[in-house]
Enzyme design. Structure first.
Site, PDB file in Angstrom:
ATOM      1  CG  HIS A  52      -0.359   0.037   2.525  1.00 12.85           C
ATOM      2  ND1 HIS A  52       0.349  -0.996   3.027  1.00 12.85           N
ATOM      3  CD2 HIS A  52      -0.332   0.692   3.518  1.00 12.85           C
ATOM      4  CE1 HIS A  52       0.730  -1.030   4.147  1.00 12.85           C
ATOM      5  NE2 HIS A  52       0.341   0.267   4.549  1.00 12.85           N
TER       6      HIS A  52
ATOM      7  N   GLY B  97      -4.844   3.596   0.325  1.00 12.16           N
ATOM      8  CA  GLY B  97      -5.048   5.240   0.690  1.00 12.16           C
ATOM      9  C   GLY B  97      -5.223   6.182  -0.631  1.00 12.16           C
TER      10      GLY B  97
END
Length: 215
Positions: free
Chosen positions: A129, A163
């Site tokens: 991520h 995100g």
């Protein structure tokens, strides 16, 4: 993916919603702005995933629907793509089973894994991520510098995940990556249709963003 689009928008199911809820959301969304919808429902079996595909496909006539992890479900559904994780068959094994033309993506977390995916015959990698993410609590994000390094070294298109928000697309795409994958920021957003539009506009607006050095 639309031939006029440089950057792909992948939307990934959250594993927290039932089929009826997801279908209800997508019915009121501009799904033509989505390039790929991933069915990432690890708790569901192959038969159920094939049913999800059959129900959702008419709602996304301009988008591809990929099934994550389960090559058997993708075969049963006739899906145009699969997304493989570390517990899945690898790309080489999957390619032997899948019909010609089925797109294979691999989720990777390092340059070594990206290189292995390329060697095994994947079509693209999903890397993250990148930013702090609610789906990865307590895990340090890898950041834009790492993303840029993967893009530079990997011969495959790289889709960024983790995100993702519309206002971050300029810096994300400045790494040279091929697009973004989004979970909760769309499907758990109070106004998912508006979010899809915002992401699509951000991805298209950065069509001519020059690559930056992050080191």
């Amino acid at each position: 993916m639309s031939s006029s689009r440089k950057h792909e928008l992948h939307v990934i199911t959250t594993g927290k919603q039932e089929l009826s809820e997801l279908a209800g959301i997508l019915t009121h969304c501009p799904t033509g702005l989505i390039d790929v919808l991933h069915l990432r429902e690890k708790q569901r079996g192959a038969r159920e995933l094939a049913q999800w595909y059959a129900t959702l496909a008419p709602l996304l006539p301009e988008s591809a629907i990929y099934i994550n992890d389960r090559v058997d479900a993708a075969l049963a559904a006739g899906a145009p793509g699969v997304q493989l994780g570390y517990t899945s068959l690898d790309a080489r094994q999957s390619r032997r089973l899948l019909p010609a033309g089925v797109r294979i993506g691999c989720s990777v977390h390092s340059l070594e894994e990206a290189e292995q995916a390329a060697e095994a015959g994947a079509d693209y990698v999903l890397y993250g991520h990148i930013f702090a993410s609610g789906s990865k609590p307590g895990l340090e994000p890898r950041g834009l510098e790492a993303l840029a390094a993967i893009v530079e070294a990997c011969p495959l298109p790289v889709i960024a995940i983790g995100g993702m928000e519309p206002e971050r697309m300029e810096s994300v795409l400045a790494t040279g990556c091929a697009g973004a994958a989004v979970l909760s920021s769309i499907l758990l957003h109070p106004r998912p249709a508006e979010q899809i539009v915002r992401f699509r506009e951000a991805l298209d607006r950065t069509h001519h963003i020059p690559r930056r050095r992050f080191q």
